[in-house]
Design a protein around this motif. Structure first.
Motif, mmCIF file in Angstrom:
data_model
loop_
_atom_site.group_PDB
_atom_site.id
_atom_site.type_symbol
_atom_site.label_atom_id
_atom_site.label_comp_id
_atom_site.label_asym_id
_atom_site.label_seq_id
_atom_site.Cartn_x
_atom_site.Cartn_y
_atom_site.Cartn_z
ATOM 1 N N LEU A 100 0.837 -1.215 0.000
ATOM 2 C CA LEU A 100 0.000 0.000 0.000
ATOM 3 C C LEU A 100 0.867 1.258 0.000
ATOM 4 C CD1 LEU A 100 -2.779 -0.421 2.687
ATOM 5 C CD2 LEU A 100 -3.155 0.038 0.269
ATOM 6 N N LYS A 101 1.964 1.172 0.770
ATOM 7 C CA LYS A 101 2.897 2.299 0.873
ATOM 8 C C LYS A 101 3.549 2.565 -0.477
ATOM 9 C CE LYS A 101 5.961 3.562 4.300
ATOM 10 N NZ LYS A 101 6.958 3.305 5.323
ATOM 11 N N ALA A 102 3.953 1.479 -1.156
ATOM 12 C CA ALA A 102 4.604 1.624 -2.462
ATOM 13 C C ALA A 102 3.685 2.325 -3.458
ATOM 14 C CB ALA A 102 5.022 0.252 -2.988
ATOM 15 N N TRP A 103 2.379 2.068 -3.326
ATOM 16 C CA TRP A 103 1.401 2.706 -4.216
ATOM 17 C C TRP A 103 1.034 4.115 -3.732
ATOM 18 C CZ3 TRP A 103 -0.477 1.070 -8.895
ATOM 19 C CH2 TRP A 103 -0.205 -0.251 -9.252
ATOM 20 N N GLY A 104 1.587 4.506 -2.595
ATOM 21 C CA GLY A 104 1.341 5.857 -2.061
ATOM 22 C C GLY A 104 -0.004 6.046 -1.390
ATOM 23 N N PHE A 105 -0.709 4.933 -1.103
ATOM 24 C CA PHE A 105 -2.032 5.103 -0.495
ATOM 25 C C PHE A 105 -1.956 5.593 0.948
ATOM 26 C CE2 PHE A 105 -3.508 2.370 -4.008
ATOM 27 C CZ PHE A 105 -4.509 3.205 -4.480
ATOM 28 N N THR B 144 0.148 7.968 2.048
ATOM 29 C CA THR B 144 0.518 9.387 2.133
ATOM 30 C C THR B 144 -0.352 10.275 1.255
ATOM 31 O OG1 THR B 144 2.058 8.996 0.336
ATOM 32 C CG2 THR B 144 2.958 8.900 2.575
ATOM 33 N N GLY B 145 -1.038 9.666 0.301
ATOM 34 C CA GLY B 145 -1.815 10.474 -0.656
ATOM 35 C C GLY B 145 -0.973 10.856 -1.865
ATOM 36 N N ASN B 146 0.358 10.574 -1.808
ATOM 37 C CA ASN B 146 1.214 10.825 -2.965
ATOM 38 C C ASN B 146 1.227 9.574 -3.839
ATOM 39 O OD1 ASN B 146 1.992 13.401 -2.177
ATOM 40 N ND2 ASN B 146 3.562 12.568 -0.810
ATOM 41 N N ASN B 147 0.095 9.345 -4.500
ATOM 42 C CA ASN B 147 -0.054 8.089 -5.253
ATOM 43 C C ASN B 147 0.848 8.031 -6.480
ATOM 44 O OD1 ASN B 147 -3.264 8.435 -4.167
ATOM 45 N ND2 ASN B 147 -2.229 6.474 -3.913
ATOM 46 N N ARG B 148 1.351 6.831 -6.745
ATOM 47 C CA ARG B 148 2.195 6.604 -7.915
ATOM 48 C C ARG B 148 2.163 5.114 -8.268
ATOM 49 N NH1 ARG B 148 6.618 4.382 -5.147
ATOM 50 N NH2 ARG B 148 8.027 4.379 -6.907
ATOM 51 N N PHE C 246 -9.218 6.127 -4.718
ATOM 52 C CA PHE C 246 -8.469 5.667 -5.893
ATOM 53 C C PHE C 246 -7.695 6.840 -6.482
ATOM 54 C CE2 PHE C 246 -12.517 7.247 -7.456
ATOM 55 C CZ PHE C 246 -12.137 8.016 -8.555
ATOM 56 N N PHE C 247 -6.806 6.539 -7.406
ATOM 57 C CA PHE C 247 -6.147 7.608 -8.161
ATOM 58 C C PHE C 247 -6.048 7.200 -9.622
ATOM 59 C CE2 PHE C 247 -2.561 4.832 -7.388
ATOM 60 C CZ PHE C 247 -1.664 5.057 -8.430
ATOM 61 N N ILE C 248 -5.868 8.169 -10.481
ATOM 62 C CA ILE C 248 -5.700 7.883 -11.907
ATOM 63 C C ILE C 248 -4.203 7.960 -12.189
ATOM 64 C CG2 ILE C 248 -6.314 8.550 -14.290
ATOM 65 C CD1 ILE C 248 -8.825 7.833 -12.690
ATOM 66 N N GLY C 249 -3.623 6.845 -12.666
ATOM 67 C CA GLY C 249 -2.186 6.794 -12.925
ATOM 68 C C GLY C 249 -1.785 7.553 -14.179
ATOM 69 N N GLU C 250 -0.470 7.670 -14.369
ATOM 70 C CA GLU C 250 0.024 8.372 -15.566
ATOM 71 C C GLU C 250 -0.403 7.671 -16.843
ATOM 72 O OE1 GLU C 250 4.222 8.753 -15.099
ATOM 73 O OE2 GLU C 250 4.012 10.264 -13.510
ATOM 74 N N ASP C 251 -0.723 6.374 -16.684
ATOM 75 C CA ASP C 251 -1.188 5.607 -17.846
ATOM 76 C C ASP C 251 -2.688 5.799 -18.083
ATOM 77 O OD1 ASP C 251 -2.096 4.348 -15.596
ATOM 78 O OD2 ASP C 251 -1.275 2.379 -16.051
ATOM 79 N N GLY C 252 -3.316 6.677 -17.273
ATOM 80 C CA GLY C 252 -4.738 6.964 -17.461
ATOM 81 C C GLY C 252 -5.668 5.945 -16.814
ATOM 82 N N LYS D 282 -7.376 3.660 -13.649
ATOM 83 C CA LYS D 282 -7.840 3.920 -12.285
ATOM 84 C C LYS D 282 -7.261 2.850 -11.352
ATOM 85 C CE LYS D 282 -12.334 4.247 -10.076
ATOM 86 N NZ LYS D 282 -13.776 4.216 -10.282
ATOM 87 N N TYR D 283 -6.652 3.292 -10.244
ATOM 88 C CA TYR D 283 -6.080 2.352 -9.272
ATOM 89 C C TYR D 283 -6.722 2.579 -7.894
ATOM 90 C CZ TYR D 283 -2.556 1.452 -12.843
ATOM 91 O OH TYR D 283 -1.928 1.101 -14.012
ATOM 92 N N GLY D 284 -7.334 1.543 -7.345
ATOM 93 C CA GLY D 284 -8.044 1.668 -6.066
ATOM 94 C C GLY D 284 -7.223 1.200 -4.881
ATOM 95 N N HIS D 285 -7.752 1.453 -3.697
ATOM 96 C CA HIS D 285 -7.001 1.220 -2.447
ATOM 97 C C HIS D 285 -7.063 -0.198 -1.901
ATOM 98 C CE1 HIS D 285 -10.580 1.663 0.471
ATOM 99 N NE2 HIS D 285 -11.067 1.521 -0.732
ATOM 100 N N ILE D 286 -7.796 -1.083 -2.571
ATOM 101 C CA ILE D 286 -7.831 -2.472 -2.094
ATOM 102 C C ILE D 286 -6.895 -3.285 -2.990
ATOM 103 C CG2 ILE D 286 -9.268 -4.492 -1.616
ATOM 104 C CD1 ILE D 286 -11.588 -2.484 -1.154
ATOM 105 N N ILE D 287 -5.924 -3.915 -2.339
ATOM 106 C CA ILE D 287 -4.834 -4.569 -3.062
ATOM 107 C C ILE D 287 -5.064 -6.078 -3.158
ATOM 108 C CG2 ILE D 287 -2.311 -5.005 -3.044
ATOM 109 C CD1 ILE D 287 -2.836 -2.034 -3.350
ATOM 110 N N ASN D 288 -4.819 -6.640 -4.310
ATOM 111 C CA ASN D 288 -4.836 -8.088 -4.457
ATOM 112 C C ASN D 288 -3.509 -8.613 -3.891
ATOM 113 O OD1 ASN D 288 -4.443 -10.702 -5.357
ATOM 114 N ND2 ASN D 288 -5.660 -10.385 -7.206
ATOM 115 N N PRO D 289 -3.563 -9.352 -2.763
ATOM 116 C CA PRO D 289 -2.315 -9.769 -2.105
ATOM 117 C C PRO D 289 -1.474 -10.745 -2.933
ATOM 118 C CG PRO D 289 -4.177 -10.009 -0.617
ATOM 119 C CD PRO D 289 -4.739 -9.778 -1.992
ATOM 120 N N VAL D 290 -2.026 -11.288 -3.994
ATOM 121 C CA VAL D 290 -1.247 -12.194 -4.843
ATOM 122 C C VAL D 290 -0.421 -11.398 -5.856
ATOM 123 C CG1 VAL D 290 -1.378 -14.063 -6.549
ATOM 124 C CG2 VAL D 290 -2.902 -14.083 -4.575
#
Ligand code: AMP
Ligand code: MG
Length: 335
Positions: A117-122, A124-128, A240-246, A248-256
């Motif tokens: 979650l941290k790697a995705w910036g969820f 801190t709000g600095n999503n990437r 969620f946030f919209i990535g540079e690739d356009g 949509k990425y949400g805050h629930i992560i698939n652990p696999v």
């Protein structure tokens, strides 16, 4: 699969409808805690005072379970570097419960997902969008086998980090319900950041009517009537946030995969007795996708659910067929 058509129920503007036709004393208080807005509607002569003291209890839980507060139990675990730390008994119970739910859901519910979650910036709000290397490195630090409890002692492997965001609001809801019931409250509706927990009925004996938010608009997808139950929804439309690739990425992560969940579900709502179980299951079943959620339901039971698919279909379990309605939309019954 059967389609059920229900009559138009009229336009309801509020997400939550808690209208009482009764003159019993009522307290409605809203406040911000655990990173979300909460509204407590409590009936009874002592409702005002109880609402105030209950808020203090919630703030105590927030201080225990915040990932950012340096004095919290969660912070202590996440910075323990492999050392055993002592936590509050409520935290130990939340961890034990989360580990059990992780096991029951085959790892779909995973409280050790925090590094990802941290790697995705969820956090801190600095999503990437992280690199593939970052995803595999952070994923290698997840896994419920890396955390052990012994009473109120917790040992997490070095690099392991926890986040109870997937179940903490439901857990707090159960604590709140017990608190109020022990004080003699027989009618209350607690909105804990969208998690709804009802005590009894409305004072006039009728059930509570809860609006289910539509994942596709600001309106509601339907209305569910409940008594003494919890209603908890998970979906990637909330955070969620919209990535540079356009995309949509949400805050629930698939652990696999270590990627935000992307499947045929837009939202999962669980209706059941305990807020904590509903909360953990709503997150887990969202990860599983439609078929996985239906299989899980058939294997375990003990709860009802509303699955809203990305195709905007509404599928519900038999147990709520008479208490869920839409304004004319088709409802599919899961059999
Ligand atoms: P909820 O809204 O209850 O579905 O919880 C979502 C939150 O749970 C996220 O914001 C994360 O803090 C955390 N989370 C994300 N993915 C998972 C997962 N697979 N298992 C458990 N918690 C998760
Ligand atoms: Mg949840």
């Amino acid at each position: 699969m059967r389609i059920k058509k229900l009559p138009v129920i009229g336009i309801i503007s509020a997400i939550l409808i808690a209208i009482s036709g009764c003159s019993e004393k009522k307290s409605v208080q809203s406040f911000f805690a655990m990173n979300t807005y909460m509204t407590f509607t409590i009936y009874g002569t002592e409702s005002e005072e109880l609402s105030g003291s209950l808020q203090k209890e919630i703030y105590k839980l927030e201080r225990l379970w915040s990932v950012t507060d340096e004095n919290s139990d969660v912070y202590k675990i996440n910075n323990s570097e492999g050392r055993t730390v002592l936590v509050d008994e409520k935290t130990a119970q939340l961890i034990d419960f989360s580990l059990i739910m992780s096991e029951k859901t085959g790892g779909a519910f995973n409280p050790t997902i925090y590094p990802v979650l941290k790697a995705w910036g969820f956090t801190t709000g600095n999503n990437r969008i992280p690199t593939a290397e970052e995803i595999s490195e952070t994923l290698s630090r997840t896994g419920c086998g890396k955390i052990k409890t012994d009473g109120n002692s917790v040992t997490a492997e070095k690099g392991t980090m926890v986040d109870f965001g997937g179940a903490a609001k439901g857990y707090a809801g159960d604590i709140a319900v017990d608190y109020l019931k022990n004080k003699g409250v027989t009618s209350a509706l607690l909105d804990i950041g969208g998690n709804i927990q009802a005590i009894g009925t409305k004072p006039d004996g009728s059930s509570w009517k809860i609006g289910l938010r539509s994942p596709f608009s600001d309106g509601i997808a339907g209305t569910i009537e409940i008594t003494d139950k919890a209603v908890v929804t998970s979906g990637n439309y909330e955070r969620f946030f919209i990535g540079e690739d356009g995309k949509k990425y949400g805050h629930i992560i698939n652990p696999v995969t270590g990627y935000p969940v992307e499947n045929d579900l837009a939202s999962v709502t669980i209706i059941g007795k305990e807020g904590k179980v509903c909360d953990a299951l709503s997150t887990a079943l969202f990860v599983m996708g439609y078929e996985g959620a239906v299989d899980f339901y058939k294997e375990t039971g003990g709860f009802d659910m509303i699955l809203i698919t990305e195709d905007e279909e509404i599928h519900i379990t038999e147990g709520i067929a008479d208490s869920f309605s839409t304004d004319g939309k088709d409802i599919f019954i899961i059999e």
